[in-house]
Design an enzyme around this catalytic site. Sequence first.
Site, PDB file in Angstrom:
ATOM      1  N   ARG A   1     -13.212  14.762   7.698  1.00 59.21           N
ATOM      2  CA  ARG A   1     -14.064  15.119   6.553  1.00 59.21           C
ATOM      3  C   ARG A   1     -15.494  15.433   6.991  1.00 59.21           C
ATOM      4  O   ARG A   1     -16.016  14.799   7.906  1.00 59.21           O
ATOM      5  CB  ARG A   1     -14.119  13.973   5.537  1.00 59.21           C
ATOM      6  CG  ARG A   1     -12.790  13.632   4.899  1.00 59.21           C
ATOM      7  CD  ARG A   1     -12.991  12.666   3.728  1.00 59.21           C
ATOM      8  NE  ARG A   1     -11.724  12.169   3.235  1.00 59.21           N
ATOM      9  CZ  ARG A   1     -11.329  10.895   3.293  1.00 59.21           C
ATOM     10  NH1 ARG A   1     -12.129   9.974   3.829  1.00 59.21           N
ATOM     11  NH2 ARG A   1     -10.159  10.528   2.826  1.00 59.21           N
TER      12      ARG A   1
ATOM     13  N   ARG B   1      -2.567  -2.070  -3.475  1.00 65.58           N
ATOM     14  CA  ARG B   1      -3.836  -1.368  -3.218  1.00 65.58           C
ATOM     15  C   ARG B   1      -3.896  -0.114  -4.091  1.00 65.58           C
ATOM     16  O   ARG B   1      -2.942   0.664  -4.131  1.00 65.58           O
ATOM     17  CB  ARG B   1      -3.915  -0.954  -1.752  1.00 65.58           C
ATOM     18  CG  ARG B   1      -5.140  -0.121  -1.482  1.00 65.58           C
ATOM     19  CD  ARG B   1      -5.218   0.346  -0.044  1.00 65.58           C
ATOM     20  NE  ARG B   1      -6.442   1.116   0.140  1.00 65.58           N
ATOM     21  CZ  ARG B   1      -6.485   2.342   0.642  1.00 65.58           C
ATOM     22  NH1 ARG B   1      -5.373   2.958   1.012  1.00 65.58           N
ATOM     23  NH2 ARG B   1      -7.632   2.956   0.769  1.00 65.58           N
TER      24      ARG B   1
ATOM     25  N   GLU C   1      -7.936  -5.678   5.165  1.00 67.98           N
ATOM     26  CA  GLU C   1      -7.850  -5.306   3.754  1.00 67.98           C
ATOM     27  C   GLU C   1      -6.657  -5.955   3.070  1.00 67.98           C
ATOM     28  O   GLU C   1      -6.710  -6.294   1.891  1.00 67.98           O
ATOM     29  CB  GLU C   1      -7.812  -3.781   3.624  1.00 67.98           C
ATOM     30  CG  GLU C   1      -9.172  -3.179   3.945  1.00 67.98           C
ATOM     31  CD  GLU C   1      -9.179  -1.670   4.046  1.00 67.98           C
ATOM     32  OE1 GLU C   1      -9.508  -1.010   3.064  1.00 67.98           O
ATOM     33  OE2 GLU C   1      -8.848  -1.152   5.138  1.00 67.98           O
TER      34      GLU C   1
ATOM     35  N   ASN D   1       0.876  -1.172   0.000  1.00 71.69           N
ATOM     36  CA  ASN D   1       0.000   0.000   0.000  1.00 71.69           C
ATOM     37  C   ASN D   1       0.911   1.219   0.000  1.00 71.69           C
ATOM     38  O   ASN D   1       1.458   1.599   1.036  1.00 71.69           O
ATOM     39  CB  ASN D   1      -0.903  -0.032   1.238  1.00 71.69           C
ATOM     40  CG  ASN D   1      -1.880   1.129   1.261  1.00 71.69           C
ATOM     41  OD1 ASN D   1      -1.831   2.016   0.406  1.00 71.69           O
ATOM     42  ND2 ASN D   1      -2.753   1.135   2.248  1.00 71.69           N
TER      43      ASN D   1
ATOM     44  N   HIS E   1     -13.386   2.199  -0.036  1.00 74.36           N
ATOM     45  CA  HIS E   1     -13.336   1.128   0.979  1.00 74.36           C
ATOM     46  C   HIS E   1     -13.989  -0.158   0.445  1.00 74.36           C
ATOM     47  O   HIS E   1     -14.416  -1.007   1.224  1.00 74.36           O
ATOM     48  CB  HIS E   1     -14.078   1.492   2.282  1.00 74.36           C
ATOM     49  CG  HIS E   1     -13.462   2.596   3.075  1.00 74.36           C
ATOM     50  ND1 HIS E   1     -14.197   3.467   3.843  1.00 74.36           N
ATOM     51  CD2 HIS E   1     -12.175   2.978   3.225  1.00 74.36           C
ATOM     52  CE1 HIS E   1     -13.404   4.323   4.441  1.00 74.36           C
ATOM     53  NE2 HIS E   1     -12.157   4.063   4.070  1.00 74.36           N
TER      54      HIS E   1
END
Length: 398
Positions: free
Chosen positions: A238, A90, A386, A9, A179
């Site tokens: 956010r 990823r 993940e 990643n 996601h």
Amino acid sequence: MTQTVLVINSGSSSIKYQLINPETGDAIAKGIVERIGEELGEITHTYAGDVTSEERAIPDHEVGMREVLRLFDEKGPALSTAGIVAVGHRVVQGGKYFAGPALITDEVRNLIEQLCPMAPLHNPAHLKGIDVARDLMSDIPHVAVFDTAFFQQLPAKTSTYALNAQVAETYAVRRYGAHGTSHQFISGEVAKFLGRDDLKQIVMHLGNGASVSAVKNGQPIDTSMGLTPLEGLVMGTRTGDIDPAVVFHLARQGGMSIDEIDHLFNKESGMKGLTGETDMRSVWKLIHNDEDHETQAKARVAMDIYINRLLKYVGSYTAELGGLDVITFTAGIGENDWNVRRELAEALAPFGVKIDLEKNDGRIGEPRIISTPDSSVLLLVYPTNEELAIAQQALTLL
Ligand code: AMP
């Protein structure tokens, strides 16, 4: 020999990696290169219980990747004998091109590059990792696994904005979600865990970034993130859902530039913008601090906004699903913050949702049911993974 996948990643200033056995889910070795491009970087490598941490200048991703390979060489396991069958990368944005994992050819690499304007913080950073890793490990297949791929299956009615169709077409504006690797992994694991495919599921991936999805019989039917990860839930920094006219207002009345508003909405809002704290643990501390009533009240309102947003999504997704069997909580907050789970469950009590407070308390790190046997909806905590999901998806292409 055991087959393994090296999962990478690559971020703008970091490279995270894990060597995984996709069959057992074991992380054989893992590490992170941090502060790439800064004066002093750091690399941490963990293998067989030994943690190696070194500080040194890491000017770019190529040096970072070479450092990773060196540590595998010196501290183990030797990559030449580790049974690596693929490197899984990823990638946040796959646009309309990728509805599943893709073997990285020059063409695929160039498509990921074309999508950079859709994910300006992420895709360029992924490409750096992909280019260097393909160079240094050219004899192993490299696979890209996209955060958006699962949501390419969304029906048109939830993937399309009610925006002028021609403008949307010209600029590829649609709801891509994010996601997706986690939502796909969790909804699949929940079906296995419960031994049922015919489930109406809500998956709550509540981390620093947060999203919720509605999954019916294994297919995603809606998700909270949109063109970018800004839409939807209240997050660490956010806004989540907000009237787009706030942008016009801040530009016209506040004289703010588009970049300033982008930064404000993505980095200085959410729990941070409301309380000054990004981490939920710190927000709860403010809420429980009786000495500063003003800060306490602000933090409580922020939490109410956070929980209320979750509640609205549960309501609308239950309607879209035509009922609801299970809500699953995952990621940093979903797995660890029992107060968030409890407050949401209590808000759903009028609909027959009942949480078992004893099962809800604590952080066990294992999949578990936290509702009572007579609850109208099953509540589950299921740790996401993940990296394992990326490794498993990479393997499907070989
Ligand atoms: P993630 O993005 O999935 O790594 O989640 C990170 C976030 O999880 C942090 O910013 C915290 O808000 C939250 N978190 C992690 N551990 C806990 C905990 N023990 N209690 C409450 N929130 C937590």
